[in-house]
Design an enzyme around this catalytic site. Sequence first.
Site, mmCIF file in Angstrom:
data_model
loop_
_atom_site.group_PDB
_atom_site.id
_atom_site.type_symbol
_atom_site.label_atom_id
_atom_site.label_comp_id
_atom_site.label_asym_id
_atom_site.label_seq_id
_atom_site.Cartn_x
_atom_site.Cartn_y
_atom_site.Cartn_z
ATOM 1 N N ASP A 45 5.313 0.968 14.083
ATOM 2 C CA ASP A 45 4.523 0.970 12.853
ATOM 3 C C ASP A 45 4.812 -0.289 12.058
ATOM 4 O O ASP A 45 5.943 -0.535 11.636
ATOM 5 C CB ASP A 45 4.877 2.213 12.028
ATOM 6 N N TYR A 50 3.874 -6.621 5.582
ATOM 7 C CA TYR A 50 5.260 -6.799 6.010
ATOM 8 C C TYR A 50 5.515 -8.232 6.476
ATOM 9 O O TYR A 50 6.675 -8.659 6.536
ATOM 10 C CB TYR A 50 5.614 -5.841 7.150
ATOM 11 N N LYS A 75 -1.676 -1.871 9.037
ATOM 12 C CA LYS A 75 -2.314 -1.383 7.811
ATOM 13 C C LYS A 75 -2.997 -2.516 7.056
ATOM 14 O O LYS A 75 -2.525 -3.654 7.074
ATOM 15 C CB LYS A 75 -1.266 -0.726 6.896
ATOM 16 N N HIS A 108 -3.614 0.941 3.367
ATOM 17 C CA HIS A 108 -2.205 1.056 2.987
ATOM 18 C C HIS A 108 -1.995 1.858 1.692
ATOM 19 O O HIS A 108 -1.066 2.667 1.606
ATOM 20 C CB HIS A 108 -1.600 -0.337 2.846
#
Length: 273
Positions: A45, A50, A75, A108
């Site tokens: 994931d 990120y 996401k 998200h």
Amino acid sequence: MTVPTLTLNDGKSIPQLGFGVFKVDPAETERIVLDALEAGYRHIDTAAIYGNEEGVGAAFAKSGVSRDELFITTKLWNDRRGAEDTRKALGESLEKLGLDHVDLYLIHWPTPASDKVIETWETFGEFREQGLATSIGVSNFDHRYLPAILETGIVPAVDQIELHPQFQQVESLDLLAQNDIKIEAWGPLGQGKVDYANTVIGEIAQSVEKSWAQVVIRWHLQKGHILFPKTNRKERMVENKNVFDFELSAEQMAAIDALEAGARVSADPAEVN
């Protein structure tokens, strides 16, 4: 041991236990994801925000694991809304991951200040039809934000929400169950902000000869949650996966359930735009 799979409402399967890369340094991501794959994880994931999708993709390419063994989630971040921008964002993520499709694509956050969330979600429906995302879902859409999504007639396969023993999302559970939307629990161990070892969980851990974290992971699994604990240490990856040789009793499950306090450790979706 083999990680069990759950069947989503679109008929697709998802490994119930995976590996998350939230806050994993982009420079270390390739190595850490390779360690996770070597430890037997196949569900990874990540997310655009990120900043480590490229590292995740590099690990896949180097691992030798076949694509059909992997389950990859990413996401859409909050600054990408509306059909055109959403299409561009998925294209960027796929390029960074080195993939032609993701297994699961999520919005998200609900970003309540935006007037384009429904348009964005309807575009997700197109991604599923086109095979760019095998399954689609949402993240952080609790009982306040999920109804508007459901009104489109496009039902999310999963809802990834903060969930751990002291914050069990009780107000959202019925709505999720009624629509057969699987729960993905993020922050499943409390993100290190809750001293679960010094609760009844610590006592249970002693009685079953497991760590407190293994007990919490097992609680999630028996609840039917999907989860992906994050760690940079390979030995902890192995430990987190070593949870299929014991079972919590009904009494132990109820004792952990009783820790519910409605206490978040992270942001309220109402405040994230």
